[in-house]
Design a protein around this motif. Structure first.
Motif, PDB file in Angstrom:
ATOM      1  N   ASN A 115       0.852  -1.173   0.000  1.00 56.53           N
ATOM      2  CA  ASN A 115       0.000   0.000   0.000  1.00 56.53           C
ATOM      3  C   ASN A 115       0.894   1.231   0.000  1.00 56.53           C
ATOM      4  O   ASN A 115       2.075   1.159   0.356  1.00 56.53           O
ATOM      5  CB  ASN A 115      -0.915   0.038   1.232  1.00 56.53           C
ATOM      6  N   GLY A 116       0.327   2.363  -0.378  1.00 56.17           N
ATOM      7  CA  GLY A 116       1.126   3.577  -0.319  1.00 56.17           C
ATOM      8  C   GLY A 116       0.568   4.660  -1.208  1.00 56.17           C
ATOM      9  O   GLY A 116      -0.609   4.660  -1.592  1.00 56.17           O
ATOM     10  N   THR A 117       1.421   5.614  -1.548  1.00 54.50           N
ATOM     11  CA  THR A 117       1.029   6.744  -2.390  1.00 54.50           C
ATOM     12  C   THR A 117       2.102   7.000  -3.436  1.00 54.50           C
ATOM     13  O   THR A 117       3.285   6.725  -3.221  1.00 54.50           O
ATOM     14  CB  THR A 117       0.838   8.017  -1.556  1.00 54.50           C
ATOM     15  N   VAL A 118       1.648   7.526  -4.582  1.00 48.99           N
ATOM     16  CA  VAL A 118       2.544   8.001  -5.633  1.00 48.99           C
ATOM     17  C   VAL A 118       2.220   9.473  -5.852  1.00 48.99           C
ATOM     18  O   VAL A 118       1.106   9.809  -6.284  1.00 48.99           O
ATOM     19  CB  VAL A 118       2.376   7.212  -6.933  1.00 48.99           C
ATOM     20  N   SER A 119       3.177  10.338  -5.517  1.00 51.42           N
ATOM     21  CA  SER A 119       2.963  11.786  -5.609  1.00 51.42           C
ATOM     22  C   SER A 119       3.850  12.357  -6.703  1.00 51.42           C
ATOM     23  O   SER A 119       5.057  12.089  -6.741  1.00 51.42           O
ATOM     24  CB  SER A 119       3.287  12.465  -4.272  1.00 51.42           C
ATOM     25  N   LEU A 120       3.241  13.175  -7.588  1.00 52.47           N
ATOM     26  CA  LEU A 120       3.982  13.851  -8.640  1.00 52.47           C
ATOM     27  C   LEU A 120       3.997  15.345  -8.358  1.00 52.47           C
ATOM     28  O   LEU A 120       2.984  15.930  -7.948  1.00 52.47           O
ATOM     29  CB  LEU A 120       3.362  13.591 -10.011  1.00 52.47           C
ATOM     30  N   ALA A 121       5.143  15.947  -8.563  1.00 46.36           N
ATOM     31  CA  ALA A 121       5.302  17.388  -8.378  1.00 46.36           C
ATOM     32  C   ALA A 121       6.200  17.928  -9.483  1.00 46.36           C
ATOM     33  O   ALA A 121       7.038  17.208 -10.035  1.00 46.36           O
ATOM     34  CB  ALA A 121       5.887  17.694  -7.008  1.00 46.36           C
ATOM     35  N   PHE A 122       6.001  19.221  -9.796  1.00 44.33           N
ATOM     36  CA  PHE A 122       6.847  19.864 -10.805  1.00 44.33           C
ATOM     37  C   PHE A 122       7.730  20.883 -10.105  1.00 44.33           C
ATOM     38  O   PHE A 122       7.234  21.815  -9.445  1.00 44.33           O
ATOM     39  CB  PHE A 122       6.003  20.538 -11.882  1.00 44.33           C
ATOM     40  N   VAL A 123       9.028  20.698 -10.246  1.00 40.86           N
ATOM     41  CA  VAL A 123      10.004  21.587  -9.639  1.00 40.86           C
ATOM     42  C   VAL A 123      10.518  22.528 -10.724  1.00 40.86           C
ATOM     43  O   VAL A 123      11.129  22.085 -11.705  1.00 40.86           O
ATOM     44  CB  VAL A 123      11.173  20.796  -9.006  1.00 40.86           C
ATOM     45  N   LEU A 124      10.244  23.834 -10.555  1.00 45.01           N
ATOM     46  CA  LEU A 124      10.719  24.846 -11.494  1.00 45.01           C
ATOM     47  C   LEU A 124      11.888  25.569 -10.842  1.00 45.01           C
ATOM     48  O   LEU A 124      11.795  26.015  -9.684  1.00 45.01           O
ATOM     49  CB  LEU A 124       9.586  25.829 -11.816  1.00 45.01           C
ATOM     50  N   THR A 141       8.354  24.616  -6.059  1.00 49.07           N
ATOM     51  CA  THR A 141       7.752  23.303  -6.303  1.00 49.07           C
ATOM     52  C   THR A 141       6.238  23.423  -6.306  1.00 49.07           C
ATOM     53  O   THR A 141       5.638  24.058  -5.403  1.00 49.07           O
ATOM     54  CB  THR A 141       8.181  22.303  -5.230  1.00 49.07           C
ATOM     55  N   ARG A 142       5.608  22.800  -7.288  1.00 48.62           N
ATOM     56  CA  ARG A 142       4.143  22.799  -7.396  1.00 48.62           C
ATOM     57  C   ARG A 142       3.647  21.364  -7.491  1.00 48.62           C
ATOM     58  O   ARG A 142       4.065  20.626  -8.389  1.00 48.62           O
ATOM     59  CB  ARG A 142       3.717  23.590  -8.632  1.00 48.62           C
ATOM     60  N   PRO A 143       2.769  20.933  -6.567  1.00 44.28           N
ATOM     61  CA  PRO A 143       2.224  19.575  -6.655  1.00 44.28           C
ATOM     62  C   PRO A 143       1.404  19.402  -7.926  1.00 44.28           C
ATOM     63  O   PRO A 143       0.687  20.315  -8.355  1.00 44.28           O
ATOM     64  CB  PRO A 143       1.344  19.466  -5.402  1.00 44.28           C
ATOM     65  N   LEU A 144       1.515  18.226  -8.522  1.00 42.42           N
ATOM     66  CA  LEU A 144       0.729  17.906  -9.703  1.00 42.42           C
ATOM     67  C   LEU A 144      -0.444  16.988  -9.367  1.00 42.42           C
ATOM     68  O   LEU A 144      -1.592  17.295  -9.662  1.00 42.42           O
ATOM     69  CB  LEU A 144       1.619  17.250 -10.765  1.00 42.42           C
ATOM     70  N   THR A 145      -0.156  15.856  -8.791  1.00 45.11           N
ATOM     71  CA  THR A 145      -1.220  14.901  -8.443  1.00 45.11           C
ATOM     72  C   THR A 145      -0.687  13.884  -7.445  1.00 45.11           C
ATOM     73  O   THR A 145       0.529  13.655  -7.356  1.00 45.11           O
ATOM     74  CB  THR A 145      -1.735  14.155  -9.701  1.00 45.11           C
ATOM     75  N   THR A 146      -1.574  13.297  -6.696  1.00 46.95           N
ATOM     76  CA  THR A 146      -1.231  12.237  -5.747  1.00 46.95           C
ATOM     77  C   THR A 146      -2.231  11.102  -5.906  1.00 46.95           C
ATOM     78  O   THR A 146      -3.449  11.334  -5.927  1.00 46.95           O
ATOM     79  CB  THR A 146      -1.259  12.747  -4.299  1.00 46.95           C
ATOM     80  N   THR A 147      -1.714   9.895  -6.024  1.00 53.36           N
ATOM     81  CA  THR A 147      -2.555   8.707  -6.188  1.00 53.36           C
ATOM     82  C   THR A 147      -2.277   7.738  -5.047  1.00 53.36           C
ATOM     83  O   THR A 147      -1.124   7.452  -4.723  1.00 53.36           O
ATOM     84  CB  THR A 147      -2.264   8.011  -7.535  1.00 53.36           C
ATOM     85  N   THR A 148      -3.363   7.267  -4.424  1.00 55.22           N
ATOM     86  CA  THR A 148      -3.240   6.268  -3.360  1.00 55.22           C
ATOM     87  C   THR A 148      -3.365   4.878  -3.969  1.00 55.22           C
ATOM     88  O   THR A 148      -4.282   4.622  -4.769  1.00 55.22           O
ATOM     89  CB  THR A 148      -4.319   6.464  -2.292  1.00 55.22           C
ATOM     90  N   VAL A 149      -2.441   4.014  -3.601  1.00 53.96           N
ATOM     91  CA  VAL A 149      -2.468   2.642  -4.113  1.00 53.96           C
ATOM     92  C   VAL A 149      -2.673   1.686  -2.946  1.00 53.96           C
ATOM     93  O   VAL A 149      -2.129   1.881  -1.861  1.00 53.96           O
ATOM     94  CB  VAL A 149      -1.163   2.299  -4.865  1.00 53.96           C
ATOM     95  N   GLU A 150      -3.477   0.658  -3.168  1.00 49.80           N
ATOM     96  CA  GLU A 150      -3.782  -0.325  -2.124  1.00 49.80           C
ATOM     97  C   GLU A 150      -3.679  -1.725  -2.698  1.00 49.80           C
ATOM     98  O   GLU A 150      -4.133  -2.000  -3.810  1.00 49.80           O
ATOM     99  CB  GLU A 150      -5.179  -0.100  -1.545  1.00 49.80           C
ATOM    100  N   ARG A 192       9.001  15.284 -10.627  1.00 47.05           N
ATOM    101  CA  ARG A 192       9.506  14.410  -9.564  1.00 47.05           C
ATOM    102  C   ARG A 192       8.397  13.485  -9.077  1.00 47.05           C
ATOM    103  O   ARG A 192       7.318  13.948  -8.694  1.00 47.05           O
ATOM    104  CB  ARG A 192      10.036  15.254  -8.403  1.00 47.05           C
ATOM    105  N   ALA A 193       8.687  12.193  -9.143  1.00 48.78           N
ATOM    106  CA  ALA A 193       7.738  11.176  -8.642  1.00 48.78           C
ATOM    107  C   ALA A 193       8.270  10.613  -7.334  1.00 48.78           C
ATOM    108  O   ALA A 193       9.396  10.116  -7.284  1.00 48.78           O
ATOM    109  CB  ALA A 193       7.561  10.066  -9.675  1.00 48.78           C
ATOM    110  N   THR A 194       7.453  10.680  -6.285  1.00 55.67           N
ATOM    111  CA  THR A 194       7.829  10.150  -4.974  1.00 55.67           C
ATOM    112  C   THR A 194       6.881   9.011  -4.630  1.00 55.67           C
ATOM    113  O   THR A 194       5.665   9.209  -4.534  1.00 55.67           O
ATOM    114  CB  THR A 194       7.765  11.232  -3.895  1.00 55.67           C
ATOM    115  N   VAL A 195       7.452   7.824  -4.463  1.00 55.65           N
ATOM    116  CA  VAL A 195       6.654   6.621  -4.183  1.00 55.65           C
ATOM    117  C   VAL A 195       6.931   6.193  -2.742  1.00 55.65           C
ATOM    118  O   VAL A 195       8.086   5.913  -2.376  1.00 55.65           O
ATOM    119  CB  VAL A 195       7.006   5.471  -5.153  1.00 55.65           C
ATOM    120  N   ARG A 196       5.885   6.165  -1.932  1.00 51.74           N
ATOM    121  CA  ARG A 196       5.996   5.713  -0.543  1.00 51.74           C
ATOM    122  C   ARG A 196       5.238   4.394  -0.417  1.00 51.74           C
ATOM    123  O   ARG A 196       4.044   4.328  -0.735  1.00 51.74           O
ATOM    124  CB  ARG A 196       5.445   6.755   0.419  1.00 51.74           C
ATOM    125  N   LEU A 197       5.933   3.358   0.041  1.00 47.14           N
ATOM    126  CA  LEU A 197       5.361   2.013   0.089  1.00 47.14           C
ATOM    127  C   LEU A 197       5.462   1.437   1.494  1.00 47.14           C
ATOM    128  O   LEU A 197       6.425   1.693   2.214  1.00 47.14           O
ATOM    129  CB  LEU A 197       6.106   1.080  -0.881  1.00 47.14           C
TER     130      LEU A 197
END
Length: 338
Positions: A115-124, A141-150, A192-197
């Motif tokens: 389980n976890g989240t995948v967060s995308l952000a754009f760093v200018l 930094t501006r967040p783009l989207t966050t998706t929860t995975v289970e 930037r993609a940040t994956v927390r598992l």
């Protein structure tokens, strides 16, 4: 009988117990060697670092032509290009795909799920390269989207889309530069993609954070996503494994058998020879050995001389041994004539 056989029999008689003990020890060593080389391969344990599971991350991107031009029809989708033209395709549509899997040899029955989240952000940011050193002038930094995975299973992909308006990005970068007094530097961007598992993989509890990036340069009416390929990370652990040693060569196995059979044969031969009084020397044989030892020890006192026949008619005296005769010669300052 040759002299060496007499000496060997005399030695075995004097050191019979030692000879028996040596034969027994050699036979035991041969028996152990034969046992270990004929009872199958030896199994040992080793500590090895093994890969339990792996993750992959990959970016894909497209841009759709929205403005009329003489090269591309409107509505054309350009995929995974190294360069896009802002004037005709200002919007970058991208996808980040994440996947994990068990390494080869791992138990699929204990694969678990994450389980976890995948967060995308754009760093200018604005950077300046000088003397092989990159300096960040400013960054936002501006967040783009966050998706929860289970309950993501091994081999199951998680896809997260994102969208960037490059006209808006260029304008935003220019506004920031103006607000900061137009400092030196080149505007760049990073998706930037940040994956927390967290969860269970291969029977082990895991909690990991992984970051993947897609660099993006823009200048003079173009934007250029970097070619980053596929990101791969392996997660290792230390395990105790059993290892079968290769069987010993045939020569070693034959040597073990010989080391067992030969000492046993000597042992039986020694015992049998003693019971039959074969080892015991006769009086004549003992005298012969004593004579040879004296001759070897006192050779410098003995002179080979041819005597006349008349010398053998003279009176004679007998010595008990050659050693006694040499002692007499030494005492009388003479030598023994052979």
């Amino acid at each position: 009988m040759s002299n060496w056989s007499l000496r060997l029999r005399a030695l075995c008689t004097r050191q019979f117990t030692v000879a028996i003990a040596v034969c027994l020890l050699l036979a035991l060593a041969g028996g152990w060697t034969t046992y270990t080389t004929h009872t199958g391969p030896e199994v040992t344990t080793e500590q090895r670092t093994v890969t339990v599971w792996e993750t992959t991350g990959q970016f894909a991107h497209t841009a759709t032509v929205t403005e009329s031009n003489a090269v591309y029809p409107t509505g054309t989708t350009l995929s995974n290009r190294s360069i896009y033209l802002t004037a005709i395709a200002p919007q970058l549509d991208g996808t980040y795909r994440f996947e994990y899997g068990l390494a080869d040899g791992q138990d699929r029955a204990e694969s678990g799920a994450l389980n976890g989240t995948v967060s995308l952000a754009f760093v200018l940011r604005s950077t300046e390269d000088r003397s092989d050193t990159t300096t960040v002038i400013w960054q936002t930094t501006r967040p783009l989207t966050t998706t929860t995975v289970e309950s993501v299973e091994p081999g199951e992909s998680v896809r997260v889309p994102f969208r960037l308006d490059m006209n808006d990005t260029t304008s935003r970068s220019a506004r920031i530069d103006e607000q900061l007094g137009n400092p030196p530097g080149q505007p760049t961007g990073v998706v930037r993609a940040t994956v927390r598992l967290r969860g269970t993989v291969g029977g082990d509890q895991v909690e990991e954070t992984t970051t993947h990036t897609l660099p993006l340069d823009f200048d003079s009416g173009t934007y250029r996503p970097a070619s980053v390929g596929t990101y791969r990370e392996a997660y290792n652990t230390t395990q105790t494994v059993t290892v079968e040693q290769p069987p010993p060569p045939l020569s070693q196995r034959a040597g073990g058998v010989a080391l067992l059979v030969v000492p046993l044969g000597l042992l039986v031969g020694l015992v049998t020879a003693r019971q039959r009084d074969v080892l015991e020397l006769t009086t004549a044989e003992r005298e012969q050995l004593a004579y040879e030892e004296d001759r070897r020890d006192f050779d410098e006192w003995i002179s080979p001389i041819r005597l006349p026949e008349a010398a053998f008619d003279l009176p004679r005296a007998e010595a008990t041994s050659l050693g006694a005769l040499v002692d007499f010669a030494i005492d009388t300052d003479n030598s023994v004539v052979d």
